[in-house]
Design a protein around this motif. Structure first.
Motif: not given
Length: 331
Positions: A121-142
């Motif tokens: 249900t994430m909006t496109v802007p929400a997905q783009n905001a999440l994408l920034k984290t997924l591109e360079e996630p902290p090593e501990y984040a899942v």
């Protein structure tokens, strides 16, 4: 409470998750996809609990502090992400609940886990905001994204996630589970399994739901009396069903009823009838209607399903279905 050993079916997914834990090859993001009630949340929770477990196995021990706090819903390194203002996850939800938090290291574990129910249900802007984290996630984040429809995700999100598709269980598997756990007897279990669409969660919900059983009684009364009901009566019945439309696929009840009628008319074998508590009505209907009429009903039900998926007004679709069924069975 949340344990790989408690999950029925989808063995390959569980095997892959256990292997990732065992070999310390955990990805940063997973999409767990499947129909509502298929067990996405249970699988995600079992995986998250195992990742945080203080033991050394490939499934959660259930005894350590981490496991106990997880079961209690207060493990500090697990965060569930929900929309705060609308039904869809917005860019503000992602920023406030994920982006602003993700760079803070885990409280006491190796991983910091974000579980996102209804991630599709994430909006496109929400997905783009999440994408920034997924591109360079902290090593501990899942990140565990639960979804019914992977087509709703941007290709860039999909490319950064491991996707697991949850498969429906067989009716026999669901039935055996209900019987083995003492949730339902053999006969009732077979009926609830048929309605479950391969989901133990749905089956258990239906067993315990007074509303579901009220719907069955209402639907059976309409179908049993279809021959004598007026078009006005059928219109009123369609209106009454609207209150139940979010509970289950109402057309499935109609299909199962006429499936039972056709099977009994063809074989005369009572043991093959799914809804055995309605056997008297099934027998009477089998005597009343023709084979041609029953075959036509199947097509009418499928067309109504298609219309409802395309957002045709529910009451109108059900009203026309009842009227058309009455017409076919009266020939």
């Amino acid at each position: 409470m949340y344990d790989f050993n408690e999950i029925v079916g989808n063995e390959q997914i569980i095997k892959s998750m256990k292997s990732a834990v065992r070999h310390s090859m955990v990805s940063h993001a997973y999409i767990i996809c499947g129909a509502d009630g298929c067990g996405k949340g249970l699988i995600a929770a079992a995986f998250a609990k195992t990742l945080l477990c203080e033991g050394s196995g490939d499934t959660a021990c259930g005894k350590c502090t981490s496991c106990r706090t997880f079961d209690g819903g207060n493990n500090p390194d697990v965060t569930y992400i929900y929309p705060t203002k609308t039904k869809a996850l917005s860019v503000d939800d992602v920023r406030e609940q994920i982006t602003s938090d993700v760079n803070i290291k885990p409280y006491s574990h190796r991983y910091k886990i974000y579980i996102i129910p209804k991630a599709d249900t994430m909006t496109v802007p929400a997905q783009n905001a999440l994408l920034k984290t997924l591109e360079e996630p902290p090593e501990y984040a899942v990140f565990l994204l639960l979804a019914e429809n992977t087509d709703a995700f941007l290709p860039t999100i999909l490319s950064r996630c491991v996707t697991f598709g949850i498969k429906p269980l067989s009716n026999d598997t669901v039935k055996k589970y209900l019987v083995s756990k003492g949730i339902a007897n053999e006969s009732d279990a077979a009926m609830f399994a048929e309605y479950s669409q391969g989901s133990i969660g749905n089956a258990v919900k239906f067993v315990k739901s007074e509303e579901f059983n009220a719907l069955r009684e209402k639907m059976s009364a309409v179908l049993r009396d279809m021959g004598r009901l007026s078009y006005f009566d059928l219109t009123e019945a369609a209106k009454e069903l609207e209150a139940f439309k979010d509970l289950t696929d109402v057309t499935d009840m109609i299909y199962i009823w006429y499936r039972d009628v056709l099977v009994y008319k063809t074989t005369g074998n009572e043991s093959l009838v799914i809804e055995k508590d309605m056997l008297g009505g099934v027998k009477a209907e089998a005597e009343r209607v023709s084979f041609d009429g029953l075959y036509a009903v199947d097509g009418l039900i499928n067309e109504t399903k298609r219309q409802i998926r395309q957002n045709v007004n529910f009451v109108f679709a059900m009203e026309m279905l009842f009227i058309n069924i009455k017409g076919e069975l009266s020939k």
